[in-house]
Scaffold this motif. Structure first.
Motif, short mmCIF file in Angstrom:
data_model
loop_
_atom_site.label_atom_id
_atom_site.label_comp_id
_atom_site.label_asym_id
_atom_site.label_seq_id
_atom_site.Cartn_x
_atom_site.Cartn_y
_atom_site.Cartn_z
N GLN A 1 22.63 57.57 -31.50
CA GLN A 1 22.52 57.92 -32.92
C GLN A 1 21.84 59.28 -33.09
OE1 GLN A 1 23.98 56.38 -35.38
NE2 GLN A 1 24.64 54.54 -34.27
N HIS A 2 20.87 59.56 -32.22
CA HIS A 2 20.22 60.87 -32.21
C HIS A 2 21.27 61.96 -31.92
CE1 HIS A 2 17.05 63.87 -31.04
NE2 HIS A 2 18.02 64.29 -30.25
N TYR A 3 22.13 61.71 -30.93
CA TYR A 3 23.17 62.69 -30.60
C TYR A 3 24.12 62.90 -31.77
CZ TYR A 3 21.84 62.51 -25.65
OH TYR A 3 21.17 62.60 -24.46
N MET A 4 24.45 61.82 -32.46
CA MET A 4 25.36 61.96 -33.61
C MET A 4 24.68 62.69 -34.76
SD MET A 4 27.67 58.46 -33.60
CE MET A 4 26.48 57.27 -32.99
N ALA A 5 23.35 62.53 -34.87
CA ALA A 5 22.62 63.28 -35.89
C ALA A 5 22.68 64.78 -35.61
CB ALA A 5 21.16 62.81 -35.93
N VAL A 6 22.59 65.15 -34.33
CA VAL A 6 22.61 66.56 -33.95
C VAL A 6 24.01 67.15 -34.10
CG1 VAL A 6 22.30 68.20 -32.03
CG2 VAL A 6 20.67 66.33 -32.36
N THR A 7 25.03 66.43 -33.64
CA THR A 7 26.39 66.96 -33.61
C THR A 7 27.16 66.77 -34.91
OG1 THR A 7 27.24 64.85 -32.76
CG2 THR A 7 26.56 66.51 -31.13
N GLY A 8 26.75 65.77 -35.70
CA GLY A 8 27.50 65.43 -36.91
C GLY A 8 28.69 64.54 -36.63
N TYR A 9 28.89 64.11 -35.37
CA TYR A 9 30.02 63.27 -35.00
C TYR A 9 29.86 61.87 -35.60
CZ TYR A 9 31.04 66.88 -31.53
OH TYR A 9 31.33 68.08 -30.91
N MET A 10 31.00 61.17 -35.73
CA MET A 10 31.02 59.87 -36.38
C MET A 10 31.01 58.69 -35.41
SD MET A 10 30.82 60.79 -39.46
CE MET A 10 31.01 59.18 -40.24
N GLY A 11 31.03 58.99 -34.11
CA GLY A 11 31.05 57.88 -33.16
C GLY A 11 30.69 58.32 -31.76
N ILE B 1 20.00 56.81 -38.57
CA ILE B 1 19.80 58.24 -38.37
C ILE B 1 18.74 58.78 -39.32
CG2 ILE B 1 20.90 60.49 -38.74
CD1 ILE B 1 23.41 59.35 -37.44
N SER B 2 18.75 58.32 -40.56
CA SER B 2 17.75 58.75 -41.53
C SER B 2 16.34 58.37 -41.07
CB SER B 2 18.05 58.12 -42.89
OG SER B 2 17.07 58.49 -43.84
N MET B 3 16.21 57.14 -40.53
CA MET B 3 14.92 56.69 -40.01
C MET B 3 14.50 57.54 -38.81
SD MET B 3 13.94 53.22 -37.97
CE MET B 3 14.60 54.01 -36.48
N LEU B 4 15.45 57.83 -37.92
CA LEU B 4 15.16 58.64 -36.74
C LEU B 4 14.67 60.03 -37.13
CD1 LEU B 4 17.98 58.11 -34.08
CD2 LEU B 4 15.53 57.93 -33.72
N ILE B 5 15.34 60.64 -38.07
CA ILE B 5 14.97 61.99 -38.50
C ILE B 5 13.53 62.00 -39.02
CG2 ILE B 5 15.40 63.78 -40.22
CD1 ILE B 5 18.40 63.11 -39.93
N GLN B 6 13.17 60.98 -39.81
CA GLN B 6 11.82 60.91 -40.37
C GLN B 6 10.77 60.73 -39.27
OE1 GLN B 6 10.83 61.36 -43.73
NE2 GLN B 6 8.92 61.58 -42.58
N LEU B 7 11.03 59.78 -38.36
CA LEU B 7 10.07 59.50 -37.29
C LEU B 7 9.93 60.70 -36.34
CD1 LEU B 7 10.94 55.80 -36.37
CD2 LEU B 7 8.89 56.63 -37.55
N GLU C 1 17.20 51.22 -26.76
CA GLU C 1 16.88 52.61 -26.46
C GLU C 1 18.13 53.48 -26.39
OE1 GLU C 1 16.17 50.49 -22.37
OE2 GLU C 1 16.18 49.95 -24.50
N TYR C 2 19.26 52.89 -25.97
CA TYR C 2 20.50 53.66 -25.90
C TYR C 2 21.16 53.79 -27.28
CZ TYR C 2 19.91 52.96 -20.89
OH TYR C 2 19.39 52.94 -19.62
N MET C 3 20.97 52.78 -28.12
CA MET C 3 21.46 52.89 -29.49
C MET C 3 20.76 54.05 -30.21
SD MET C 3 23.40 51.96 -31.96
CE MET C 3 24.07 50.33 -31.57
N LEU C 4 19.44 54.15 -30.03
CA LEU C 4 18.70 55.25 -30.65
C LEU C 4 19.12 56.60 -30.06
CD1 LEU C 4 15.19 53.55 -30.76
CD2 LEU C 4 16.63 54.08 -32.73
N SER D 1 17.01 61.13 -25.05
CA SER D 1 16.25 60.12 -24.31
C SER D 1 14.82 59.98 -24.82
CB SER D 1 16.25 60.46 -22.81
OG SER D 1 15.68 61.74 -22.60
N ASP D 2 14.37 60.95 -25.62
CA ASP D 2 13.03 60.88 -26.22
C ASP D 2 13.01 60.00 -27.47
OD1 ASP D 2 12.05 62.72 -24.35
OD2 ASP D 2 12.56 64.43 -25.63
N ALA D 3 14.17 59.77 -28.07
CA ALA D 3 14.24 59.09 -29.38
C ALA D 3 13.59 57.72 -29.33
CB ALA D 3 15.68 59.00 -29.85
#
Length: 313
Positions: A142-152, A176-182, A136-139, A27-29
């Protein structure tokens, strides 16, 4: 690779809040990305660095939590897809500042194990769920998928208490790449206690008020040339505020005239109210005149810094 930081089952709420400050949650993303409608990056930074007290969640957040199980049950009823609860706080091994507290997990026929996210929304926001999901929910997912490695992610929403929708969101590597950087840049500010660039939020104003509570020197200081841009921005905003304040007052006056002696009026989906409210207030001016000693005994002396811009003499 995902690390299980802690079990959230039966975890006291205060402890859960402390864990959240150890990283950036889903929710912070959107706050970090500057697209959240209710919280600014400066406010989030102050929260993560323990500079503002905890604020109770509003009614919308409360009922969202209460209705989560209902949304989950309805999703399974409509899709036949079982949702498994995951009462764990997860952490990305590659990016330890990224945390996830999932509403659940389920299985996609192609992508395998996926995130499940339950939401509730106001009826006024139904159009935001027509072809996609709110930014905000899309971010968040995608943040959750970055943490878990899940595809959907399956996301289900109850809108206005009577409209149910669900969607499947695929992993977006570019996003996800943009999120990780920010989020990485943001977390450096948290770790090093370096303030973020100031914005127009109340949190930023509060931060400045606490950092510089009193003017120490009465002498003039030379401001940088970049101050001109902000002076122009301030003066232009003041001009527009005055214009829109007058328009707001005109609309209010017209509506009050339409209400007349009535307290409440309705039109379309709006309710206009002009209620009579009685209050008792201490008349400080009279107290000071008639009972000066009593006034002096209980009067509180406060100080503040007044901001203004005017032409130099």
């Amino acid at each position: 690779m995902t690390i299980i930081l802690a079990s959230t089952e039966n975890m006291p709420y205060d402890e859960w809040l402390n864990w959240r400050k150890k990283g950036i949650g889903g929710s912070d993303a959107s706050v970090v990305c500057g697209v959240n409608r209710y919280k600014s990056p400066v406010e989030l930074w102050m929260d993560k660095t323990n500079q503002i007290p905890y604020q109770e969640a509003g009614e919308a957040a409360y009922w969202g939590n209460q209705l989560e199980s209902l949304v989950r049950t309805e999703f399974t009823k409509r899709t036949g897809i079982e949702v498994n609860l995951t009462k764990k706080l997860l952490q990305s091994e590659a990016h330890p500042f990224m945390l996830a507290n999932l509403d659940g997990e389920c299985i996609h026929p192609i992508h395998g194990k996926c995130v499940f996210e339950a939401k509730t929304a106001s009826a006024y926001k139904v159009s935001e769920w027509d072809d996609a999901i709110p930014d905000e929910y899309m971010l968040q997912v995608q943040h959750y998928m970055a943490v878990t490695g899940y595809m959907g992610t399956y996301i289900a929403v109850l809108i206005g208490g009577n409209t149910f929708r669900w969607k499947f969101i695929e992993r977006d590597e570019a996003l996800i790449s943009m999120l990780i950087q920010l989020e990485s840049d943001f977390w450096k500010h948290v770790q090093d206690i370096i303030p973020l660039p100031l914005d127009g939020s109340k949190a930023a104003a509060k931060f400045l008020g606490e950092r510089f509570p009193n003017s120490i020197s009465a002498s003039k200081t030379k401001l940088p040339d970049t101050a001109i841009k902000f002076i122009q921005q301030y003066e232009n905003a003041c001009t527009n505020v005055n214009k829109y304040s007058e328009q707001k007052q005109e609309a209010e006056n017209q509506l009050k005239n339409m209400l007349g002696d009535n307290e409440i009026g309705t039109v379309d989906d709006r309710v206009v109210a002009w209620k009579s409210i009685s209050q008792e207030r201490l008349d400080g001016k009279t107290l000071k005149t008639e009972h000066p000693r009593l006034y002096k005994k209980y009067a509180n002396k406060t100080s503040y810094r007044r901001f203004s811009i005017k032409a130099a003499m």
